[in-house]
Write a protein that holds these residues in place. Structure first.
Motif, mmCIF file in Angstrom:
data_model
loop_
_atom_site.group_PDB
_atom_site.id
_atom_site.type_symbol
_atom_site.label_atom_id
_atom_site.label_comp_id
_atom_site.label_asym_id
_atom_site.label_seq_id
_atom_site.Cartn_x
_atom_site.Cartn_y
_atom_site.Cartn_z
ATOM 1 N N GLU A 1 -6.873 1.643 1.507
ATOM 2 C CA GLU A 1 -5.778 1.579 2.472
ATOM 3 C C GLU A 1 -4.409 1.663 1.792
ATOM 4 O O GLU A 1 -3.542 2.428 2.208
ATOM 5 C CB GLU A 1 -5.864 0.278 3.277
ATOM 6 C CG GLU A 1 -7.066 0.189 4.168
ATOM 7 C CD GLU A 1 -6.972 1.092 5.381
ATOM 8 O OE1 GLU A 1 -5.840 1.373 5.814
ATOM 9 O OE2 GLU A 1 -8.032 1.516 5.867
ATOM 10 N N LEU A 2 -4.224 0.869 0.767
ATOM 11 C CA LEU A 2 -2.911 0.764 0.136
ATOM 12 C C LEU A 2 -2.538 2.039 -0.613
ATOM 13 O O LEU A 2 -1.440 2.584 -0.430
ATOM 14 C CB LEU A 2 -2.889 -0.437 -0.811
ATOM 15 C CG LEU A 2 -1.549 -0.878 -1.357
ATOM 16 C CD1 LEU A 2 -0.611 -1.228 -0.212
ATOM 17 C CD2 LEU A 2 -1.733 -2.084 -2.247
ATOM 18 N N SER B 1 0.244 4.813 0.698
ATOM 19 C CA SER B 1 1.412 5.099 -0.128
ATOM 20 C C SER B 1 1.440 6.572 -0.542
ATOM 21 O O SER B 1 2.511 7.191 -0.582
ATOM 22 C CB SER B 1 1.461 4.170 -1.344
ATOM 23 O OG SER B 1 0.301 4.293 -2.114
ATOM 24 N N TRP B 2 0.273 7.152 -0.840
ATOM 25 C CA TRP B 2 0.213 8.575 -1.165
ATOM 26 C C TRP B 2 0.672 9.401 0.038
ATOM 27 O O TRP B 2 1.455 10.352 -0.090
ATOM 28 C CB TRP B 2 -1.203 8.970 -1.555
ATOM 29 C CG TRP B 2 -1.311 10.347 -2.130
ATOM 30 C CD1 TRP B 2 -1.128 11.528 -1.477
ATOM 31 C CD2 TRP B 2 -1.604 10.676 -3.468
ATOM 32 N NE1 TRP B 2 -1.311 12.572 -2.329
ATOM 33 C CE2 TRP B 2 -1.611 12.078 -3.562
ATOM 34 C CE3 TRP B 2 -1.886 9.928 -4.596
ATOM 35 C CZ2 TRP B 2 -1.870 12.741 -4.741
ATOM 36 C CZ3 TRP B 2 -2.152 10.606 -5.771
ATOM 37 C CH2 TRP B 2 -2.141 11.990 -5.846
ATOM 38 N N GLU C 1 4.623 12.013 -4.272
ATOM 39 C CA GLU C 1 3.266 11.541 -4.002
ATOM 40 C C GLU C 1 2.746 10.695 -5.150
ATOM 41 O O GLU C 1 2.165 9.624 -4.933
ATOM 42 C CB GLU C 1 2.331 12.719 -3.762
ATOM 43 C CG GLU C 1 2.597 13.471 -2.484
ATOM 44 C CD GLU C 1 1.752 14.718 -2.358
ATOM 45 O OE1 GLU C 1 0.688 14.807 -3.016
ATOM 46 O OE2 GLU C 1 2.148 15.621 -1.603
ATOM 47 N N VAL C 2 2.945 11.163 -6.373
ATOM 48 C CA VAL C 2 2.437 10.441 -7.538
ATOM 49 C C VAL C 2 3.160 9.105 -7.707
ATOM 50 O O VAL C 2 2.525 8.076 -7.976
ATOM 51 C CB VAL C 2 2.560 11.308 -8.816
ATOM 52 C CG1 VAL C 2 2.280 10.501 -10.053
ATOM 53 C CG2 VAL C 2 1.619 12.502 -8.729
ATOM 54 N N LEU D 1 1.319 5.525 -7.476
ATOM 55 C CA LEU D 1 1.396 4.533 -8.550
ATOM 56 C C LEU D 1 1.899 3.196 -8.025
ATOM 57 O O LEU D 1 1.409 2.136 -8.435
ATOM 58 C CB LEU D 1 2.290 5.037 -9.682
ATOM 59 C CG LEU D 1 1.719 6.175 -10.521
ATOM 60 C CD1 LEU D 1 2.763 6.663 -11.526
ATOM 61 C CD2 LEU D 1 0.457 5.742 -11.229
ATOM 62 N N ALA D 2 2.856 3.242 -7.100
ATOM 63 C CA ALA D 2 3.320 2.002 -6.476
ATOM 64 C C ALA D 2 2.183 1.333 -5.706
ATOM 65 O O ALA D 2 2.059 0.094 -5.701
ATOM 66 C CB ALA D 2 4.501 2.283 -5.555
#
Length: 76
Positions: A24-25, A29-30, A51-52, A56-57
């Motif tokens: 999910e996370l 985020s992506w 996106e990257v 990563l976040a």
């Protein structure tokens, strides 16, 4: 000094939570990076960078979430 045995119930719970929350996370985020790249009509290379960075976040967020989860559900 003997170690305590693994608590397999807690371990299986943590693995399941890591898979569920991680999907999910990191996925959200992506997708946020992809959406921002499309919304601002950025160059595809810049969009991929967004996106990257967002993915990563998401992984960083997953790390901190799992660190807290292990603290509350110890596997030993």
């Amino acid at each position: 000094m003997s170690k305590k045995p693994l608590n397999l119930i807690h371990l299986s719970t943590l693995v399941a939570v890591a898979i569920l929350v991680g999907t999910e996370l990191v996925g959200a985020s992506w997708a946020a990076g992809w959406a921002l790249g499309g919304l601002f009509q950025l160059d595809p290379a810049v969009s991929r960078i967004f996106e990257v960075v967002f993915a990563l976040a998401g992984f960083v967020g997953l790390y901190f979430f799992m660190r807290t989860a292990v603290r509350h559900e110890p596997i030993r």
